[in-house]
Write a protein that holds these residues in place. Structure first.
Motif, PDB file in Angstrom:
ATOM      1  N   TYR A 116      42.082  54.521  50.154  1.00  0.00           N
ATOM      2  CA  TYR A 116      43.211  54.799  49.268  1.00  0.00           C
ATOM      3  C   TYR A 116      42.892  55.845  48.212  1.00  0.00           C
ATOM      4  N   ALA A 117      41.913  56.687  48.455  1.00  0.00           N
ATOM      5  CA  ALA A 117      41.615  57.758  47.503  1.00  0.00           C
ATOM      6  C   ALA A 117      42.834  58.673  47.354  1.00  0.00           C
ATOM      7  N   ARG A 118      43.173  58.977  46.129  1.00  0.00           N
ATOM      8  CA  ARG A 118      44.321  59.850  45.849  1.00  0.00           C
ATOM      9  C   ARG A 118      44.141  60.455  44.469  1.00  0.00           C
ATOM     10  N   PRO A 119      44.814  61.572  44.172  1.00  0.00           N
ATOM     11  CA  PRO A 119      44.700  62.153  42.840  1.00  0.00           C
ATOM     12  C   PRO A 119      45.145  61.162  41.766  1.00  0.00           C
ATOM     13  N   GLY A 120      44.407  61.152  40.682  1.00  0.00           N
ATOM     14  CA  GLY A 120      44.779  60.310  39.551  1.00  0.00           C
ATOM     15  C   GLY A 120      44.155  58.942  39.541  1.00  0.00           C
ATOM     16  N   ILE A 121      43.352  58.605  40.569  1.00  0.00           N
ATOM     17  CA  ILE A 121      42.743  57.277  40.655  1.00  0.00           C
ATOM     18  C   ILE A 121      41.246  57.416  40.875  1.00  0.00           C
ATOM     19  N   VAL A 122      40.480  56.563  40.195  1.00  0.00           N
ATOM     20  CA  VAL A 122      39.023  56.522  40.357  1.00  0.00           C
ATOM     21  C   VAL A 122      38.607  55.073  40.588  1.00  0.00           C
ATOM     22  N   PHE A 123      37.616  54.878  41.439  1.00  0.00           N
ATOM     23  CA  PHE A 123      37.096  53.545  41.746  1.00  0.00           C
ATOM     24  C   PHE A 123      35.688  53.430  41.154  1.00  0.00           C
ATOM     25  N   VAL A 124      35.511  52.487  40.238  1.00  0.00           N
ATOM     26  CA  VAL A 124      34.225  52.328  39.553  1.00  0.00           C
ATOM     27  C   VAL A 124      33.624  50.970  39.934  1.00  0.00           C
ATOM     28  N   PRO A 125      32.401  50.947  40.488  1.00  0.00           N
ATOM     29  CA  PRO A 125      31.790  49.666  40.879  1.00  0.00           C
ATOM     30  C   PRO A 125      31.600  48.742  39.684  1.00  0.00           C
ATOM     31  N   ILE A 126      31.739  47.430  39.930  1.00  0.00           N
ATOM     32  CA  ILE A 126      31.410  46.402  38.936  1.00  0.00           C
ATOM     33  C   ILE A 126      30.101  45.770  39.389  1.00  0.00           C
ATOM     34  N   HIS A 127      29.021  46.096  38.708  1.00  0.00           N
ATOM     35  CA  HIS A 127      27.692  45.809  39.240  1.00  0.00           C
ATOM     36  C   HIS A 127      27.301  44.335  39.186  1.00  0.00           C
ATOM     37  N   ASP A 128      27.922  43.554  38.287  1.00  0.00           N
ATOM     38  CA  ASP A 128      27.512  42.152  38.172  1.00  0.00           C
ATOM     39  C   ASP A 128      28.559  41.173  38.719  1.00  0.00           C
ATOM     40  N   ALA A 129      29.545  41.687  39.435  1.00  0.00           N
ATOM     41  CA  ALA A 129      30.592  40.820  39.989  1.00  0.00           C
ATOM     42  C   ALA A 129      30.177  40.291  41.356  1.00  0.00           C
ATOM     43  N   PRO A 130      30.521  39.050  41.676  1.00  0.00           N
ATOM     44  CA  PRO A 130      30.245  38.553  43.025  1.00  0.00           C
ATOM     45  C   PRO A 130      31.085  39.313  44.041  1.00  0.00           C
ATOM     46  N   PRO A 131      30.620  39.428  45.265  1.00  0.00           N
ATOM     47  CA  PRO A 131      31.388  40.170  46.271  1.00  0.00           C
ATOM     48  C   PRO A 131      32.674  39.439  46.637  1.00  0.00           C
ATOM     49  N   ILE A 132      33.612  40.180  47.162  1.00  0.00           N
ATOM     50  CA  ILE A 132      34.839  39.590  47.702  1.00  0.00           C
ATOM     51  C   ILE A 132      34.554  39.157  49.138  1.00  0.00           C
ATOM     52  N   GLU A 133      34.765  37.893  49.430  1.00  0.00           N
ATOM     53  CA  GLU A 133      34.517  37.372  50.771  1.00  0.00           C
ATOM     54  C   GLU A 133      35.818  37.367  51.570  1.00  0.00           C
ATOM     55  N   TYR A 134      35.711  37.791  52.812  1.00  0.00           N
ATOM     56  CA  TYR A 134      36.850  37.811  53.725  1.00  0.00           C
ATOM     57  C   TYR A 134      36.567  36.811  54.845  1.00  0.00           C
ATOM     58  N   GLY A 135      37.460  35.828  54.970  1.00  0.00           N
ATOM     59  CA  GLY A 135      37.238  34.780  55.957  1.00  0.00           C
ATOM     60  C   GLY A 135      38.475  34.513  56.788  1.00  0.00           C
ATOM     61  N   LEU A 136      38.309  33.657  57.772  1.00  0.00           N
ATOM     62  CA  LEU A 136      39.374  33.311  58.702  1.00  0.00           C
ATOM     63  C   LEU A 136      40.027  32.001  58.287  1.00  0.00           C
ATOM     64  N   ILE A 137      41.333  31.962  58.394  1.00  0.00           N
ATOM     65  CA  ILE A 137      42.082  30.738  58.123  1.00  0.00           C
ATOM     66  C   ILE A 137      43.089  30.511  59.235  1.00  0.00           C
ATOM     67  N   TRP A 138      43.405  29.230  59.485  1.00  0.00           N
ATOM     68  CA  TRP A 138      44.417  28.873  60.479  1.00  0.00           C
ATOM     69  C   TRP A 138      44.972  27.503  60.119  1.00  0.00           C
ATOM     70  N   PRO A 139      46.138  27.144  60.645  1.00  0.00           N
ATOM     71  CA  PRO A 139      46.724  25.837  60.326  1.00  0.00           C
ATOM     72  C   PRO A 139      45.825  24.692  60.780  1.00  0.00           C
ATOM     73  N   VAL A 140      45.900  23.575  60.061  1.00  0.00           N
ATOM     74  CA  VAL A 140      45.066  22.416  60.372  1.00  0.00           C
ATOM     75  C   VAL A 140      45.242  21.978  61.820  1.00  0.00           C
ATOM     76  N   ASN A 141      46.457  22.019  62.303  1.00  0.00           N
ATOM     77  CA  ASN A 141      46.729  21.593  63.678  1.00  0.00           C
ATOM     78  C   ASN A 141      46.735  22.763  64.656  1.00  0.00           C
ATOM     79  N   GLY A 142      46.170  23.898  64.249  1.00  0.00           N
ATOM     80  CA  GLY A 142      46.246  25.092  65.089  1.00  0.00           C
ATOM     81  C   GLY A 142      44.926  25.544  65.683  1.00  0.00           C
ATOM     82  N   GLY A 143      43.953  24.639  65.771  1.00  0.00           N
ATOM     83  CA  GLY A 143      42.649  25.036  66.314  1.00  0.00           C
ATOM     84  C   GLY A 143      42.630  25.046  67.832  1.00  0.00           C
ATOM     85  N   THR A 144      43.433  25.913  68.433  1.00  0.00           N
ATOM     86  CA  THR A 144      43.538  25.986  69.890  1.00  0.00           C
ATOM     87  C   THR A 144      42.320  26.693  70.483  1.00  0.00           C
TER      88      THR A 144
END
Length: 250
Positions: A207-235
């Motif tokens: 999403y780089a675009r003019p007018g925006i800068v992304f600055v790292p936050i060095h002491d923040a925990p990482p964002i975790e990406y995981g899988l989710i599904w309905p309780v009754n949907g474990g097919t």
């Protein structure tokens, strides 16, 4: 006329061979059972699996896994769609999706929070003229020095507190200046100086675009990406895709 006293001598090697066969029997049985389960699972994985994602980099992971999944299970198909920030669990609950790759934490009684597939460092998205834009990195305490743009909608409070906190680790208050329903709105608000937004650092690649800068936050925990599904949907389809995407991500 039978010859008395003539008989076959016992095979001296029979004992060890029989013993080896007996030792290997359990392992051989386990192999047979594993093959049978794999065949049964393969036969069960048919039809269409509907998978959602919450960000473009999560979408890339889903698409890559879907390619492998289709090769493994040719009788199956995968449909992929983006899930909006304002209703992160709605499509799963309505039955429009079977599985979703999304930002954790997820603590919903009707949803299963499965494995974490990958994680991303955090950053703060700021206006290019913001004082933070000249910094190499930030700390979490810096969030008390600038208003944040947050997400509105049907989003659990615990999720908002995790990604858009209202106080720093030392207890300093963090101001929320505006809310947005869609990611494009967040970008526009930041680009016009209405506030800053916590993001995954990888967002800078998408999403780089003019007018925006992304600055790292060095002491923040990482964002975790995981899988989710309905309780009754474990097919069988869901379980097979979970296994596939974890392998591909690894």
């Amino acid at each position: 006329m039978p010859v008395q006293g003539l008989h076959r001598a016992p095979d001296a090697d029979a004992g060890p061979v029989v013993g080896l066969r007996d030792d290997l029997a359990p392992a051989y049985q386990q192999i047979q059972e594993a093959v049978a389960r794999a065949i049964a699972t393969g036969k069960a994985v048919t039809g269409t699996l509907r998978v959602g994602f919450s960000s473009q980099w999560a979408g890339d992971a889903v698409i890559e896994a879907a390619d492998v999944f289709r090769q493994r299970y040719p009788d199956s198909a995968v449909r992929i769609q983006e899930v909006q920030l304002t209703d992160p669990f709605g499509p799963l609950r309505s039955g429009a999706l079977d599985l979703q790759l999304t930002e954790f934490p997820v603590a919903e009684p009707d949803l299963v929070a499965g494995p974490v597939v990958f994680s991303e460092p955090r950053a703060l998205m700021v206006h290019a003229r913001h004082p933070f834009a000249r910094r190499e990195s930030l700390c979490l305490e810096d969030l008390a020095r600038t208003p944040l743009v947050a997400v509105s909608g049907d989003v659990p409070q615990y999720w908002l507190d995790h990604h858009y906190p209202r106080c720093t680790p030392e207890g300093r208050p963090i101001t929320h200046s505006a809310t947005a329903a869609y990611w494009q709105e967040v970008q526009s608000l930041v680009a016009t100086g209405r506030g800053a937004s916590p993001v995954a650092l990888r967002a800078a690649q998408y999403y780089a675009r003019p007018g925006i800068v992304f600055v790292p936050i060095h002491d923040a925990p990482p964002i975790e990406y995981g899988l989710i599904w309905p309780v009754n949907g474990g097919t069988a389809r869901v379980r097979a895709f979970v296994e596939t995407i974890c392998e591909v991500a690894a």
